[in-house]
Design an enzyme around this catalytic site. Structure first.
Site, short mmCIF file in Angstrom:
data_model
loop_
_atom_site.label_atom_id
_atom_site.label_comp_id
_atom_site.label_asym_id
_atom_site.label_seq_id
_atom_site.Cartn_x
_atom_site.Cartn_y
_atom_site.Cartn_z
CB CYS A 116 -1.45 9.35 -12.75
SG CYS A 116 0.26 9.53 -13.27
CG HIS A 257 -1.38 9.10 -8.74
ND1 HIS A 257 -0.70 7.98 -9.16
CD2 HIS A 257 -0.78 10.17 -9.33
CE1 HIS A 257 0.27 8.36 -9.99
NE2 HIS A 257 0.24 9.68 -10.09
CG ASN A 287 3.94 8.87 -10.74
OD1 ASN A 287 3.15 7.93 -10.92
ND2 ASN A 287 3.67 10.10 -11.12
O1 UT7 Z 1 1.50 11.76 -11.76
C1 UT7 Z 1 0.97 12.60 -12.72
C2 UT7 Z 1 0.82 13.99 -12.26
N1 UT7 Z 1 2.08 14.56 -11.92
C3 UT7 Z 1 2.24 15.22 -10.79
O2 UT7 Z 1 1.30 15.32 -10.02
C4 UT7 Z 1 3.57 15.88 -10.55
C5 UT7 Z 1 3.37 17.31 -10.12
N2 UT7 Z 1 4.61 18.06 -9.94
C6 UT7 Z 1 5.47 17.81 -8.93
O3 UT7 Z 1 5.32 16.86 -8.20
C7 UT7 Z 1 6.58 18.80 -8.72
O4 UT7 Z 1 6.35 19.95 -9.47
C8 UT7 Z 1 8.00 18.26 -9.03
C9 UT7 Z 1 8.39 17.23 -8.01
C10 UT7 Z 1 8.02 17.66 -10.43
C11 UT7 Z 1 9.01 19.40 -8.93
O5 UT7 Z 1 8.94 20.03 -7.65
P1 UT7 Z 1 8.81 21.60 -7.52
O6 UT7 Z 1 8.81 21.91 -6.09
O7 UT7 Z 1 7.60 22.03 -8.32
O8 UT7 Z 1 10.14 22.09 -8.14
P2 UT7 Z 1 10.38 23.06 -9.38
O9 UT7 Z 1 10.04 22.37 -10.64
O10 UT7 Z 1 9.70 24.37 -9.10
O11 UT7 Z 1 11.92 23.27 -9.27
C12 UT7 Z 1 12.50 23.97 -8.15
C13 UT7 Z 1 13.99 24.02 -8.37
C14 UT7 Z 1 14.38 24.52 -9.75
O12 UT7 Z 1 15.55 25.30 -9.62
P3 UT7 Z 1 15.45 26.90 -9.67
O13 UT7 Z 1 14.82 27.20 -10.99
O14 UT7 Z 1 14.58 27.27 -8.52
O15 UT7 Z 1 16.87 27.32 -9.54
C15 UT7 Z 1 14.70 23.25 -10.50
O16 UT7 Z 1 15.63 23.46 -11.54
O17 UT7 Z 1 14.54 22.68 -8.26
C16 UT7 Z 1 15.30 22.40 -9.43
N3 UT7 Z 1 15.23 20.97 -9.72
C17 UT7 Z 1 16.04 20.07 -9.15
N4 UT7 Z 1 17.04 20.18 -8.26
C18 UT7 Z 1 17.65 19.05 -7.87
C19 UT7 Z 1 14.39 20.34 -10.57
N5 UT7 Z 1 14.63 19.03 -10.55
C20 UT7 Z 1 15.65 18.84 -9.69
C21 UT7 Z 1 16.35 17.69 -9.26
N6 UT7 Z 1 17.33 17.84 -8.35
N7 UT7 Z 1 16.05 16.44 -9.71
#
Ligand code: UT7
Length: 333
Positions: A116, A257, A287
């Site tokens: 990225c 980004h 992204n």
């Molecule tokens: O571009 C290169 C660099 N990359 C980045 O900068 C990305 C950085 N990371 C992020 O942007 C975020 O971490 C994500 C968008 C990938 C995820 O968001 P988050 O707020 O960190 O969510 P999480 O991974 O902590 O998940 C929260 C909850 C989980 O459920 P539990 O364990 O709390 O019950 C996940 O299983 O959301 C759940 N979850 C979803 N729910 C609905 C994960 N993916 C989904 C989904 N739909 N697609």
């Protein structure tokens, strides 16, 4: 101000995104997710997907779009740098395939892999070729066909990514008040474990096992990456403003980004930059990895928002880890 003879200035831009749209409703039909979760956690509403073709097709189409706006001959292009993590193949470089597709018969080129942060890293490298006085026309293109490495059963990651490409033409100027002024670029390879694609390379050559273990797909531990990205991108943006004596009032646009709207907001907040001065396209394209920043540049320039003399702060964070920022002054009408 530096004491080089030339600064590198963007004199033309171009972009390409495929027609096919995947909206959040589509993902509701293939995985356990919903529009509200995706929008509130990421800011993404839809993304574009290339059905037929490869990254070189995206990149070549972006350059063709650029060439429509600029009266130069293809033979005049000296070099092409393709920032990508989804090359058509390991070799030859995607830049070679692009060179052939656009008929730039005097150009040399290579791919640059910084995920990225790829456009930012390639922008510095391309600018260096111009600044040293050896080259007059260098194309830097950020292009990724992320759909080729995304596992559409992995709900954590498949909703995040889209395909696209955007290109800039760099030329020399003796006017030091415009063009690329400064960059801060960083890597920390200890971040490999959190964002990678481990299958298919010399570490894990392709085998039934690598495929069975889905190692040919992008892996991301999103939460861990988020924690580092939100600090890294904000710090490096703040640092480049500070060392160039830029206040938030001086900056026309922060061009971050586009991985997550919450990371973008945190970066803007740290720099004191209000939302109306932050470029956004994550809602439309998701992204697109190396393409997010140049896509923002093209769209904001073409809509008349970026103007000559505007001070821009570019910032990125990605796999590696790689991250960085750039201070650029827009140099053309
Ligand atoms: O571009 C290169 C660099 N990359 C980045 O900068 C990305 C950085 N990371 C992020 O942007 C975020 O971490 C994500 C968008 C990938 C995820 O968001 P988050 O707020 O960190 O969510 P999480 O991974 O902590 O998940 C929260 C909850 C989980 O459920 P539990 O364990 O709390 O019950 C996940 O299983 O959301 C759940 N979850 C979803 N729910 C609905 C994960 N993916 C989904 C989904 N739909 N697609």
């Amino acid at each position: 101000m530096n004491n080089r003879k030339y600064n590198a200035v963007i004199t033309a831009v171009g972009m390409y995104v495929p027609d096919k749209v995947l909206d959040n409703k589509y993902f509701e039909s293939i995985i356990d997710t919903n529009d509200e979760w995706i929008v509130t956690r990421t800011g993404i509403k839809e993304r574009r997907i290339l059905e037929n073709g490869a990254t070189s097709d995206l990149a070549a189409a972006a350059i063709e779009d650029l060439l429509k706006t600029k009266d130069i001959k293809r033979e005049e292009i000296d070099a092409i740098i393709v920032a990508t993590v989804t090359p058509d193949m390991f070799f030859p470089a995607t830049a070679c395939l692009v060179q052939d597709k656009i008929g730039a018969k005097n150009a040399w080129g290579f791919d640059l892999s910084a995920a990225c942060s790829g456009f930012l890293f390639a922008f510095q490298v391309g600018s260096s070729l111009i600044e040293c006085g050896t080259y007059k026309k260098v194309i830097v293109v950020g292009a990724d066909k992320m759909s080729s490495i995304v596992d559409y059963t992995d709900r954590n990651n498949c909703i995040l990514f889209g395909d696209g490409a955007a290109a800039v033409l760099l030329e020399p100027t003796e006017d030091k008040s415009v063009g690329l002024q400064d960059t801060i670029l960083k890597t920390d390879g200890s971040g490999e474990a959190f964002l990678n694609m481990r299958g298919g390379g010399s570490l894990n050559p392709p085998s039934h096992e690598t495929v069975d273990n889905k190692m040919h797909y992008l892996f991301q531990d999103g939460k861990s990456v988020y924690k580092v990205a939100v600090v890294g991108m904000a710090d490096v943006s703040y640092e480049i403003m500070k060392r160039n004596n830029l206040t938030a009032d001086d900056v026309a646009y922060l061009i971050p980004h586009q991985a997550n709207l919450r990371i973008i907001d945190a970066t803007a907040k740290r720099c004191g930059i209000p939302p109306e001065k932050v470029t956004i396209n994550i809602d439309k394209y998701g992204n697109t990895t190396a393409a997010t920043i140049p896509l923002c540049i093209v769209e904001y320039y073409r809509s008349g928002k970026i103007k000559k003399g505007d001070k821009l702060v570019l910032a990125a964070f990605g796999a590696g880890f790689t991250w960085g920022s750039a201070f650029y002054v827009w140099g053309v009408d």
